[in-house]
Motif scaffolding. Structure first.
Motif, PDB file in Angstrom:
ATOM      1  N   VAL A  47       0.869  -1.259   0.070  1.00 10.02           N
ATOM      2  CA  VAL A  47      -0.008   0.050  -0.026  1.00 10.02           C
ATOM      3  C   VAL A  47       0.949   1.253  -0.014  1.00 10.02           C
ATOM      4  O   VAL A  47       1.997   1.333   0.791  1.00 10.02           O
ATOM      5  N   GLY A  48       0.538   2.281  -0.936  1.00  8.85           N
ATOM      6  CA  GLY A  48       1.438   3.302  -0.906  1.00  8.85           C
ATOM      7  C   GLY A  48       0.369   4.433  -0.960  1.00  8.85           C
ATOM      8  O   GLY A  48      -0.845   4.357  -1.163  1.00  8.85           O
ATOM      9  N   GLN A  49       0.860   5.789  -0.547  1.00  4.81           N
ATOM     10  CA  GLN A  49       0.165   6.937  -0.545  1.00  4.81           C
ATOM     11  C   GLN A  49       0.773   7.970  -1.500  1.00  4.81           C
ATOM     12  O   GLN A  49       1.999   8.125  -1.628  1.00  4.81           O
ATOM     13  N   ILE A  50      -0.090   8.267  -2.467  1.00  5.97           N
ATOM     14  CA  ILE A  50       0.378   9.261  -3.526  1.00  5.97           C
ATOM     15  C   ILE A  50       0.440  10.802  -2.710  1.00  5.97           C
ATOM     16  O   ILE A  50      -0.411  11.191  -2.209  1.00  5.97           O
ATOM     17  N   THR A  51       1.840  11.234  -2.764  1.00  2.94           N
ATOM     18  CA  THR A  51       2.088  12.503  -2.258  1.00  2.94           C
ATOM     19  C   THR A  51       2.057  13.754  -3.214  1.00  2.94           C
ATOM     20  O   THR A  51       1.584  14.851  -2.997  1.00  2.94           O
ATOM     21  N   THR A  52       2.654  13.475  -4.363  1.00  2.00           N
ATOM     22  CA  THR A  52       2.739  14.626  -5.488  1.00  2.00           C
ATOM     23  C   THR A  52       2.307  13.869  -6.694  1.00  2.00           C
ATOM     24  O   THR A  52       2.600  12.684  -6.954  1.00  2.00           O
ATOM     25  N   CYS A  53       1.593  14.633  -7.451  1.00  2.00           N
ATOM     26  CA  CYS A  53       1.099  14.254  -8.777  1.00  2.00           C
ATOM     27  C   CYS A  53       1.340  15.444  -9.791  1.00  2.00           C
ATOM     28  O   CYS A  53       0.663  16.549  -9.664  1.00  2.00           O
ATOM     29  N   LEU A 154      -2.232  -7.267   0.006  1.00  2.00           N
ATOM     30  CA  LEU A 154      -3.176  -8.362   0.440  1.00  2.00           C
ATOM     31  C   LEU A 154      -3.666  -8.328   1.849  1.00  2.00           C
ATOM     32  O   LEU A 154      -4.826  -8.807   2.088  1.00  2.00           O
ATOM     33  N   SER A 155      -3.076  -7.497   2.704  1.00  2.00           N
ATOM     34  CA  SER A 155      -3.704  -7.404   4.009  1.00  2.00           C
ATOM     35  C   SER A 155      -5.093  -6.486   4.082  1.00  2.00           C
ATOM     36  O   SER A 155      -5.690  -6.416   5.035  1.00  2.00           O
ATOM     37  N   VAL A 156      -5.264  -5.572   2.944  1.00  2.00           N
ATOM     38  CA  VAL A 156      -6.105  -4.902   2.988  1.00  2.00           C
ATOM     39  C   VAL A 156      -7.530  -5.244   1.963  1.00  2.00           C
ATOM     40  O   VAL A 156      -8.450  -4.664   1.875  1.00  2.00           O
ATOM     41  N   VAL A 157      -7.437  -6.435   1.599  1.00  2.00           N
ATOM     42  CA  VAL A 157      -8.444  -7.012   0.805  1.00  2.00           C
ATOM     43  C   VAL A 157      -8.668  -8.352   0.976  1.00  2.00           C
ATOM     44  O   VAL A 157      -7.993  -9.060   1.438  1.00  2.00           O
ATOM     45  N   PRO A 158     -10.091  -8.517   1.490  1.00  2.00           N
ATOM     46  CA  PRO A 158     -10.498  -9.911   1.717  1.00  2.00           C
ATOM     47  C   PRO A 158     -10.139 -11.031   0.638  1.00  2.00           C
ATOM     48  O   PRO A 158     -10.445 -10.799  -0.425  1.00  2.00           O
TER      49      PRO A 158
END
Lengths: 822, 342
Positions: A47-53, A154-158
């Motif tokens: 899982v990543g967080q977009i910080t700039t685009c 994998l830990s965030v989707v059932p």
């Protein structure tokens, strides 16, 4: 064997802990070579967080993003929805495997570092389709804000069984677990290990495959143990369903058409190889099994249209229709009778062959297939009919109207279980355990073996089904119990049997002393190959000519010509090693101790076991120590170093009566060669290596002294201990004699003569100078001898010494015609 | 006379004080104090002086002689110390300079490892036993429960000299020779030696390598003994805290067959690149001797059982020294061999 876990899960309810599964499989004897994680299962999809685009200056549809993982990485993405959504995304890092949507059908690809639109992209933002968790490929997947940055995606989707994402185990299959060359086989193993239930395949509606009009004719030799067939019409040939294609690909096979795929699918699933013929192309639909006839040809399914058909090795097992071979039994089918796009009538062959027969066919035809890989290790003969029914069930996905016209099933073996009686005490005394009857019975039952109490107390009758060809006798069952209970449950004990009477081989002990002696004498041990080449071994004869008696044992199947015969000497290997080292190391003083291979001639002319005498050889060349500020040019090794090495070696090994005599022998040069003699028997040669020989080993221009000894023969004379000699307690006298003798006179002869003439009082004769030159006539040499005299029990008197000197001088004069210089 | 004596005394003393070294001192001694020296000669003069002066003169001569002797000894001790100091000064050395090269022999690393491994087993009563490298097919395969075309033969590619003569692929062929020589007696042997496989020479595979194999046969032998012996071995080789892990495997000549692992020597079980993050390293293959092999060896499997194990020496060397290319072993580059310095 590749096992997609989604497929395995159809038969056994395994959990999601892959590491535990791998660990337990490994412990029970099924080695997991690699684990392939695909899509969201990959630990490198996080899982990543977009910080700039920002929009790429090169293409307005492309974005350049910084993504926190939590380490910030740069990612290039062309997805239309990147600028929207929560900003929590699935990032596939380099090394992850995702589903490749750029290709038709199912394919995977590895994420790598890539430069896109001029920017180095350190990862890839994935769509549902690429993650293998859905079909949406219109944009990337966003997660909710509660998804933890850096956590595996994998830990965030059932987890959902319908996913295309998967984990594939690559198993290494040892010969005793041939049954695991199938998904169901592995499922049974997993069930036995974890105590789970296997969900059996449903035997779908359809005719049972049994003896009928199409009963194949089995071979006389009985190498075909069972042969089931079904003749089917109204088959539509076309592509297989996507899920089936995907499974084939994950298991390492390429989809072809629904008929071939069904056959392959069932083979992977059940372990039973089958073959489908276009029934209309067969001259006779009652197939027979028999050996190929001399000169028969077959174009196999893998051969080119243009290529000549292969000439079958005579006598290999074939499947025949009428008079013609249509397949190499268990290995490969023929092209002429194979299924094509127009086929609608097929004949399914599902047979079982003796594994040795298939192994020989593989060897003779050099053809290997998924089918022969299974038959050559043994397949359960109970599966042939079930495999056909399973194929029919799968074919119905595409051809719901297919009809089975006729069937057949011939066999020459029994499919009944047999029993082995096992006693609790037998298991416990063998393993050193104290397990109870129920502790033993449980794992056997889990492994699918029926158990009944035996007639004797504390015994168990265990029934072995045809699926367990690896279990033949009690020891196999003991292994099964130990393996499934766990080897970690066996205690550690030390042997209780008394140590048997020593069997220590004296030859081994003395030989190791010889190795020690050489190291003490300053030589470096090397170990070269036992296999050598004719060229290298005969290079020792470069100056003398290869003797007619020289023979070597030659390999039938060398890997390279450099390693194609058994070495006949050690010196060749030593000189080769010296040649290699001479490039960087000036002084080399090497020895090798090892066997050489001397062929023996057999009366019948065939190859018989050779002799393997153990030799010792040494070479010495260049400075004796490294040059240094203390000694810029240290003395260089010569023949005298080898002479003294052999003498000192003999001393260290308690070998007496060793003498040197001049000799002529390859690879040594004339006039600088000697033999090592003990009581008239020759044990080896030494000297300076002939320049022509040196040239063959890249050693031209150097001086190399060496020796090769028949070590084991020599060491047979070695005493176990040194013989003690009294140390003189009274002073002795050294007295010198100078003589002139002809050049040919050997020092050894002079010493022997002097020693004999001197009698008991002489405790040593030393030659301390040899002079040739101005004062001496040509062809003569002056030799200076020192007699070391000691009377042992009293002080030696000068008068005695002078008398003795006279006596020795007289003997040298009389016996050797020496001129004694006063 | 007395005056002359006094004069002599002061001259001699000056001469003594002027001696620069032990050699000067030695000649002073010869000239003055030796039996025919000048100081001694004064004694002869005593008789020549008048009787009434004789006693005093004699006393003076004695005093002069003994004082000279004492002065000589003091001077000698001083010069000796000076001499030692000079020698020491002359021998002062820059100890950071290179030493004088020696010529030292050395063993091949395989010899060292074979000796170390079989040494551990020898201390547990396993006696070394050797047999031929060129073998009959039946001793290498058939009698070890691998008839022709047996699937297990795939595991070992073989060099053949003829249809039934080959280079042994393992030291297990020696098991048959030992069993046939000693059956029905119990056996506890270790078989070290070279073995051969038909392979390409690459950084990971060689055509020859050493094995050390152990074989124990007797009426009370158990699988637990195998674990005990191997735990003992692992601890003597790799440290007193070593552990072993025994897992299922397959060899045709043993049943049960196992692989024995030790805790990774690099990461102590934490998981690293060397142990492929499992924390364990494969040490050797082992098992209980298959009854068929015991029968071929001349034993009655109803009366005795056996345990056997075998480990590859070169793999151990690579592991221990962190060498990543097996070809170094038989290339015999002195720059490689000299690193093992034993």
């Amino acid at each position: 064997m590749r096992v997609p876990l989604s497929w395995l899960r159809e038969f056994v309810p395994i959990g999601t802990n892959v590491d535990e599964l791998v660990e337990r499989l490994t412990m029970s004897g099924i080695e997991v070579e690699t684990i392939e994680y695909i899509g969201v299962f990959s630990p490198k999809v996080i899982v990543g967080q977009i910080t700039t685009c920002t929009v790429s200056p090169k293409d307005p549809k492309v974005h350049i993003l910084t993504v926190s993982t939590p380490e910030p990485i740069t990612v290039v993405s062309a997805a239309p929805n990147v600028a929207h959504g929560s900003g929590r995304v699935a990032v596939a890092l380099p090394g992850a495997t995702i589903i490749d949507r750029s290709k038709p059908g199912f394919a995977v690809r590895d994420v790598v570092l890539a430069t896109l639109y001029g920017v180095s992209s350190n990862g890839l933002l994935c769509s549902d389709a690429e993650l293998g968790i859905g079909h949406d490929h219109s944009g990337i997947r966003f997660f909710g804000d509660d998804a933890q940055i850096g956590a595996p995606a994998l830990s965030v989707v059932p987890i959902d069984p319908s996913w295309e994402a998967d984990v594939v185990l690559h198993l290494s299959i040892l010969p005793n677990i041939a049954r695991c060359q199938s998904i169901i086989g592995v499922a049974h193993e997993v069930a036995a290990i974890f105590g789970l239930q296997v969900t059996d395949l449903r035997d779908d509606a359809g005719p049972s495959i049994q003896s009928g009009p199409l009963d194949p004719i089995l071979d006389d030799a009985g190498n075909c143990r069972r042969f089931s067939v079904a003749e089917v019409s109204d088959v539509t040939v076309g592509p297989s369903p996507a899920w089936l294609q995907r499974r084939l690909i994950l298991a390492g096979m390429q989809p072809k058409n629904n008929v071939v795929d069904a056959s392959n699918y069932v083979m992977l699933e059940m372990g039973q190889p089958t073959h489908t013929y276009d029934a209309t192309k067969l001259t006779n639909r009652v197939l027979s099994v028999g050996p190929s006839k001399s000169g028969e040809k077959l174009r196999t399914i893998i051969s080119d249209e243009q290529a000549e058909p292969m000439v079958l090795p005579s006598g290999i097992l074939t499947i025949r229709s009428g008079d013609d071979p249509v397949a190499i039994a268990g290995v490969m089918g023929g092209k002429e009778t194979s299924v094509d796009a127009q086929t609608s009538e097929i004949l399914i062959e599902s047979a079982n062959f003796d594994l040795i027969t298939i192994r020989r066919s593989q060897k003779q035809t050099k053809l290997f297939s998924e089918s022969s890989a299974r038959f050559s290790r043994g397949v359960d003969p109970a599966l042939t009919d079930r495999a056909i029914r399973r194929i029919l069930a799968i074919l119905r996905f595409n051809s719901p109207l297919l009809r089975v016209h006729s069937v057949g099933d011939s066999k020459n073996i029994s499919l009944d279980d047999f029993s082995i009686t096992l006693s609790v005490s037998q298991i416990n005394t063998t393993l050193g355990t104290q397990w109870s009857l129920s502790e033993i019975e449980t794992p056997l039952r889990r492994a699918g073996l029926r158990c009944k109490p035996g007639t004797a107390a504390d015994t168990l009758d265990v029934w072995i089904p045809t699926s367990r060809g690896d279990i033949r006798e009690a020891c196999d069952l003991i292994e099964e119990v130990a393996r499934l209970v766990g080897y970690d449950r066996i205690p550690e004990t030390m042997p209780t049997d008394p140590i048997p009477q020593a069997t220590m081989d004296r030859a081994i002990r003395v030989r190791e002393k010889a190795r020690d002696a050489m190291v003490r004498l300053g030589y470096q041990e090397i170990m070269t190959y036992t296999l050598s080449s004719r060229e290298v071994e005969t290079a020792l004869f470069a100056a003398h000519g290869v003797p007619e008696s020289w023979v070597a044992l030659e390999l039938l199947n060398p890997v390279t010509v450099e390693r194609s015969i058994g070495r006949t000497s050690l010196l060749a290997g030593l000189l080769g090693t010296l040649g290699l080292n001479a490039r960087h190391t000036n002084g080399c003083h090497l020895f090798e101790l090892g066997l050489v291979i001397h062929p023996q001639s057999s009366p019948s002319g065939g190859v018989i076991l050779p002799k393997e005498p153990v030799h010792l050889a040494m070479v010495t060349s260049g400075p004796l120590t490294a040059p240094s500020m203390h000694e810029p040019e240290p003395r260089r090794a010569d023949i005298a170093d080898v002479i003294e090495t052999i003498r000192e070696f003999a001393h260290l090994l308690h070998l007496d009566k060793i003498e040197f005599e001049p000799a002529t022998a390859p690879p040594f040069q004339q006039g600088a060669c000697g033999k090592i003699v003990r009581e008239g028997q020759t044990f080896g040669y030494f000297g300076l290596i002939h320049p022509q020989v040196l040239g063959r080993f890249d050693l031209g221009g150097r001086m190399v002294a060496g020796a090769e000894l028949r070590l084991d023969a020599l060491l047979a004379h070695a005493k176990d201990h040194a013989t003690f000699r009294e140390i003189p307690r009274f002073p002795g006298i050294d007295i010198d004699i100078a003589i002139i003798v002809p050049e040919e006179m050997l020092a050894g002869t002079i010493v022997t003569t002097a020693t004999a003439a001197g009698g008991d009082l002489v405790c040593g004769v030393e030659i301390f100078d040899v002079y040739r030159g101005a004062q001496i006539q040509a062809g003569q040499k002056a030799i200076a001898l020192r007699l070391k005299l000691n009377a042992r029990s009293r002080t030696m008197q000068m008068e005695e010494a002078i008398d003795l000197r006279q006596r020795v001088a007289a003997a040298l004069r009389a016996e050797l015609n020496a001129v004694v210089r006063e | 006379m007395l005056e002359k004596l006094q004069q002599y005394y002061s001259t001699a003393k000056t001469l003594l004080q002027n001696t620069a070294n032990l050699a000067d001192l030695e000649s002073f001694y010869r000239e003055h104090l030796a039996p025919s020296g000048k100081a001694t000669n004064w004694k002869r003069e005593i008789g020549k002086v008048p009787v009434e002066e004789r006693r005093a003169f004699g006393q003076a001569v004695n005093e002069v002689t003994s004082e000279l002797l004492a002065a000589f000894e003091t001077r000698r001790d001083l010069l000796k110390l000076k001499d030692i100091a000079e020698t020491i000064a002359a021998q002062a050395t820059d100890v950071t300079l290179p030493g004088r090269p020696l010529r030292v022999g050395g063993f091949h690393p395989s010899t060292l490892a074979v000796r170390e491994v079989s040494g551990v087993f020898q201390r547990m009563g396993f006696m070394p036993f050797e047999s031929a490298h060129v073998e009959l097919d039946r001793n290498n395969f058939e009698y070890l429960n691998m008839p022709p075309d047996h699937p297990a033969r795939d595991m070992q590619d073989t060099f053949y000299f003829s249809e039934d003569i080959l280079l042994r692929t393992h030291t297990s062929s020696g098991q048959i020779h030992a069993m046939r020589r000693f059956a029905p007696e119990p056996l506890r042997i270790v078989l070290p030696g070279l073995c051969y496989r038909h392979e390409n020479i690459t950084p990971r595979s060689e055509i020859q390598f050493h094995q050390v194999e152990g074989l124990l046969i007797g009426p009370n032998v158990r699988m637990s003994d195998l674990k005990g012996v191997l735990l003992q071995f692992a601890r003597q080789m790799f440290g007193p805290n070593q552990q072993i892990r025994v897992r299922g495997s397959y060899f045709p000549f043993t049943e049960p067959s196992v692989e024995v692992d030790i805790r990774c020597t690099l990461c102590s079980g934490e998981g690293c690149r060397v142990c492929k993050h499992t924390g364990w390293l494969e040490l050797l293959g082992a098992g209980m001797v298959h009854p068929a092999v015991l029968r071929f060896g001349g034993y009655d499997p109803e009366k005795v059982r056996g345990i056997a194990f075998g480990l590859g020496i070169e793999r151990l060397i690579l592991l221990r020294h962190g060498i990543d290319d097996i070809r170094y072993i038989f290339q015999n580059d002195l720059r490689f061999l000299r690193q093992f310095g034993e």
